[in-house]
Design a protein around this motif. Structure first.
Motif, PDB file in Angstrom:
ATOM      1  N   TRP B  46       0.652  -0.558 -56.884  1.00 24.33           N
ATOM      2  CA  TRP B  46       1.216  -2.061 -56.050  1.00 24.33           C
ATOM      3  C   TRP B  46       1.758  -1.744 -54.850  1.00 24.33           C
ATOM      4  N   ARG B  47       1.540  -3.687 -53.839  1.00 25.50           N
ATOM      5  CA  ARG B  47       1.252  -3.081 -52.722  1.00 25.50           C
ATOM      6  C   ARG B  47       2.037  -4.028 -52.170  1.00 25.50           C
ATOM      7  N   ASP B  48       2.715  -4.723 -51.549  1.00 28.06           N
ATOM      8  CA  ASP B  48       3.137  -5.749 -50.923  1.00 28.06           C
ATOM      9  C   ASP B  48       2.477  -7.101 -50.758  1.00 28.06           C
ATOM     10  N   ASP B  49       1.338  -7.066 -50.068  1.00 32.51           N
ATOM     11  CA  ASP B  49       0.432  -7.984 -49.590  1.00 32.51           C
ATOM     12  C   ASP B  49      -1.126  -8.086 -50.512  1.00 32.51           C
ATOM     13  N   LEU B  50      -0.446  -8.553 -51.758  1.00 31.39           N
ATOM     14  CA  LEU B  50      -1.693  -9.049 -52.664  1.00 31.39           C
ATOM     15  C   LEU B  50      -0.874  -9.824 -53.141  1.00 31.39           C
ATOM     16  N   LEU B  51      -0.568 -10.316 -53.582  1.00 30.95           N
ATOM     17  CA  LEU B  51       1.038 -11.252 -53.846  1.00 30.95           C
ATOM     18  C   LEU B  51       0.142 -12.664 -54.021  1.00 30.95           C
ATOM     19  N   GLY B  52      -0.505 -13.598 -54.483  1.00 31.36           N
ATOM     20  CA  GLY B  52      -0.422 -14.720 -55.273  1.00 31.36           C
ATOM     21  C   GLY B  52       0.490 -15.852 -55.106  1.00 31.36           C
ATOM     22  N   ASP B  53       1.866 -14.516 -55.313  1.00 29.98           N
ATOM     23  CA  ASP B  53       3.343 -15.812 -55.158  1.00 29.98           C
ATOM     24  C   ASP B  53       4.061 -15.032 -54.519  1.00 29.98           C
ATOM     25  N   SER B  54       4.512 -15.359 -53.586  1.00 30.41           N
ATOM     26  CA  SER B  54       5.014 -14.620 -52.420  1.00 30.41           C
ATOM     27  C   SER B  54       6.612 -14.745 -53.765  1.00 30.41           C
ATOM     28  N   GLU B  55       6.475 -15.766 -53.270  1.00 27.36           N
ATOM     29  CA  GLU B  55       8.631 -16.016 -53.957  1.00 27.36           C
ATOM     30  C   GLU B  55       8.916 -15.772 -55.982  1.00 27.36           C
ATOM     31  N   ARG B  56       7.817 -15.647 -55.987  1.00 29.04           N
ATOM     32  CA  ARG B  56       7.945 -14.420 -58.002  1.00 29.04           C
ATOM     33  C   ARG B  56       7.805 -13.203 -57.921  1.00 29.04           C
ATOM     34  N   GLU B  57       7.103 -12.945 -55.804  1.00 29.92           N
ATOM     35  CA  GLU B  57       6.186 -11.719 -56.430  1.00 29.92           C
ATOM     36  C   GLU B  57       5.759 -11.157 -56.970  1.00 29.92           C
ATOM     37  N   LEU B  58       4.558 -12.521 -57.842  1.00 33.32           N
ATOM     38  CA  LEU B  58       3.583 -12.150 -58.670  1.00 33.32           C
ATOM     39  C   LEU B  58       2.155 -12.184 -57.807  1.00 33.32           C
ATOM     40  N   ALA B  99       0.872 -10.095 -64.318  1.00 29.76           N
ATOM     41  CA  ALA B  99       1.686  -8.648 -63.461  1.00 29.76           C
ATOM     42  C   ALA B  99       3.340  -8.460 -63.785  1.00 29.76           C
ATOM     43  N   ARG B 100       4.469  -7.778 -63.667  1.00 30.53           N
ATOM     44  CA  ARG B 100       5.932  -7.871 -63.987  1.00 30.53           C
ATOM     45  C   ARG B 100       5.882  -7.323 -62.408  1.00 30.53           C
ATOM     46  N   PRO B 101       6.470  -7.680 -60.962  1.00 31.04           N
ATOM     47  CA  PRO B 101       6.824  -7.029 -60.112  1.00 31.04           C
ATOM     48  C   PRO B 101       6.500  -5.770 -59.905  1.00 31.04           C
ATOM     49  N   ARG B 102       6.443  -4.982 -58.656  1.00 26.34           N
ATOM     50  CA  ARG B 102       6.450  -3.787 -58.279  1.00 26.34           C
ATOM     51  C   ARG B 102       5.914  -2.896 -59.407  1.00 26.34           C
ATOM     52  N   HIS B 103       5.053  -3.154 -60.109  1.00 28.00           N
ATOM     53  CA  HIS B 103       4.041  -2.327 -61.349  1.00 28.00           C
ATOM     54  C   HIS B 103       2.465  -1.806 -60.835  1.00 28.00           C
ATOM     55  N   ALA B 104       2.521  -0.694 -60.520  1.00 28.51           N
ATOM     56  CA  ALA B 104       1.213  -0.911 -60.371  1.00 28.51           C
ATOM     57  C   ALA B 104       0.471  -1.230 -61.995  1.00 28.51           C
ATOM     58  N   VAL B 105      -1.587  -1.725 -61.775  1.00 30.03           N
ATOM     59  CA  VAL B 105      -1.501  -2.057 -62.899  1.00 30.03           C
ATOM     60  C   VAL B 105      -2.842  -1.057 -63.513  1.00 30.03           C
ATOM     61  N   HIS B 106      -3.202  -1.356 -64.535  1.00 25.72           N
ATOM     62  CA  HIS B 106      -4.273  -0.371 -65.166  1.00 25.72           C
ATOM     63  C   HIS B 106      -4.915  -1.226 -65.451  1.00 25.72           C
ATOM     64  N   ALA B 107      -6.406  -0.683 -65.756  1.00 26.15           N
ATOM     65  CA  ALA B 107      -7.465  -1.454 -66.173  1.00 26.15           C
ATOM     66  C   ALA B 107      -8.281  -0.461 -66.973  1.00 26.15           C
ATOM     67  N   ARG B 108      -8.688  -0.227 -68.171  1.00 29.97           N
ATOM     68  CA  ARG B 108      -9.389   0.506 -68.802  1.00 29.97           C
ATOM     69  C   ARG B 108     -10.941  -0.309 -69.830  1.00 29.97           C
ATOM     70  N   ALA B 109     -12.016   0.144 -68.369  1.00 25.29           N
ATOM     71  CA  ALA B 109     -13.133  -0.458 -68.911  1.00 25.29           C
ATOM     72  C   ALA B 109     -13.619   0.283 -70.227  1.00 25.29           C
ATOM     73  N   ARG B 110     -14.813  -0.551 -71.386  1.00 29.38           N
ATOM     74  CA  ARG B 110     -15.582   0.716 -72.555  1.00 29.38           C
ATOM     75  C   ARG B 110     -16.937  -0.074 -72.513  1.00 29.38           C
ATOM     76  N   CYS B 111     -17.566   1.279 -72.242  1.00 29.52           N
ATOM     77  CA  CYS B 111     -18.814   1.059 -72.429  1.00 29.52           C
ATOM     78  C   CYS B 111     -19.215   0.986 -72.947  1.00 29.52           C
ATOM     79  N   TYR B 112     -19.169  -0.724 -74.573  1.00 28.86           N
ATOM     80  CA  TYR B 112     -20.136  -0.854 -76.041  1.00 28.86           C
ATOM     81  C   TYR B 112     -21.762  -0.602 -76.418  1.00 28.86           C
TER      82      TYR B 112
END
Lengths: 139, 150
Positions: B46-58, B99-112
Motif C-alpha cells: 500500500w502507498r498513499d500516493d498511488l490513489l485513483g480516488d483520494s476521497e474513498r482512498e481507492l 481494492a480495500r483501502p490500506r491493503h497490499a495487492v497480490h497478483a499471481r500469474a500462471r504461464c499456461y
C-alpha cells in the motif's frame, strides 16, 4: 461554460502525467524517467497502461462535464495492445469515446511518441458511469 | 506444459531483488511473495500516493496493471527456467471490485502455454483473500531475443 474537472489522480501526478493540450479532446503526456522505465531505455508496459487508462478516464470526465452530467466512474476492464517499444521520450495519450451510454462508456485510447500517426500502444476500456450519489434507500 | 530439459534455472525468489529494484517496478515497490512450477506471485504494498480516488482512498488501476504485467513476466521466466527478453503483446485486466483501502495487492500469474516464440499467461489479483479477487487478467507475451522467422 462548465468547470474543467481535475483529470489527474494522485497516482497520475506521482507518475509525472500532465495535461498536454485540449486540441481535439484532452491529451496527456508522460515524461520519460527512471520511475517509468522497464528494460533499460524502454518504457515499462505498466506505465503505458496507466497513462492510457488515465487518458481514457479524462476523455469521459471532460465529456460529462461539458454536458454538465455528474457521475462517478468505475473501472470495468481494460485491454492494452502494445505495438512497439516505448523509447526514452515523452509519451502522449488521448482517448476517444466510442459510445457513452447511460451505464457504460466504451473508450478507445492511443499512446504515441514523436509521431501521432505511429501509436506505440492502444487500449480499449469499458468504464461504468455510475450515479454520483447512491439513490435513496440503497447503501 | 513442456519444461526445458536443459540445466538452466530461473528462481523468482533469487531474481526478485535484482529484477524488482530498478525502474518502474522499483518505484512501485513491488515485492516477491511466492512461486510454484508455472506461477509467480508478487505484492504491491500500500502507498498513499498511488490513489485513483483520494476521497474513498481507492488505489488507482494503473499500479495493478503494472503488477499483473510484472507477475506475468516472472511467471514466464519461471516456467521457461531462464531469463530471456520478452515483450508484452497484449494484456487484459477485468476489475472485479475496488481494492480495500490500506491493503497490499497480490497478483499471481500462471504461464499456461509456452511456444517457441510466445507465452500465454492468466492470473488473479487480490487484497488478502485469494478467493475474493480484485481483478482477473490474461496476457500474451513474445520472446524478443531471436530474429523473426521469415
Amino acid at each position: 461554460m462548465s468547470v474543467q474537472p481535475d483529470v489527474l489522480t494522485p497516482y497520475a501526478r506521482a507518475l509525472g502525467i500532465e495535461v498536454a493540450g485540449m486540441d481535439g479532446g484532452i491529451a496527456l503526456v508522460l515524461p520519460f524517467a527512471s520511475s517509468v522505465e522497464g528494460r533499460p531505455g524502454v518504457l515499462h508496459g505498466g506505465a503505458i497502461g496507466g497513462l492510457l487508462e488515465t487518458a481514457g478516464y479524462a476523455a469521459v470526465q471532460i465529456t460529462l462535464a461539458e454536458q454538465e452530467i455528474e457521475r462517478r466512474l468505475k473501472p470495468i476492464n481494460v485491454t492494452v495492445q502494445f505495438l512497439s517499444a516505448g523509447r526514452p521520450h515523452p509519451t502522449y495519450a488521448q482517448g476517444r469515446i466510442v459510445r457513452l451510454g447511460r451505464r457504460v462508456a466504451n473508450v478507445a485510447v492511443e499512446a504515441w511518441q514523436a509521431d501521432r500517426a505511429k501509436p506505440i500502444a492502444t487500449a480499449v476500456m469499458n468504464i461504468m458511469v455510475a450515479p454520483a450519489r447512491p439513490p435513496l434507500g440503497s447503501d | 506444459m513442456n519444461r526445458p530439459a536443459h540445466g538452466s534455472t530461473f528462481d523468482p525468489a533469487q531474481a526478485a531483488p535484482l529484477l524488482l529494484r530498478l525502474g518502474h517496478v522499483g518505484w512501485l515497490g513491488l515485492e516477491y511473495h511466492s512461486h510454484g512450477d508455472d506461477w509467480t506471485e508478487l505484492v504491491l504494498p500500500w502507498r498513499d500516493d498511488l490513489l485513483g480516488d483520494s476521497e474513498r482512498e481507492l488505489l488507482a488501476t494503473g499500479p495493478i496493471v503494472s503488477l499483473c504485467d510484472m507477475a506475468s513476466g516472472m511467471a514466464i521466466w519461471n516456467a521457461m527456467a531462464r531469463f530471456v527478453p520478452i515483450a508484452t503483446l497484449d494484456l487484459r485486466v477485468d476489475y472485479q471490485r475496488a481494492a480495500r483501502p490500506r491493503h497490499a495487492v497480490h497478483a499471481r500469474a500462471r504461464c499456461y502455454t509456452l511456444t517457441r516464440s510466445s507465452a500465454f499467461v492468466t492470473g488473479t489479483a487480490h487484497d488478502g483473500d485469494s478467493s475474493d479477487p480484485v481483478a482477473r487478467f490474461s496476457g500474451c507475451f513474445m520472446r524478443i531475443d531471436r530474429p523473426a522467422v521469415a
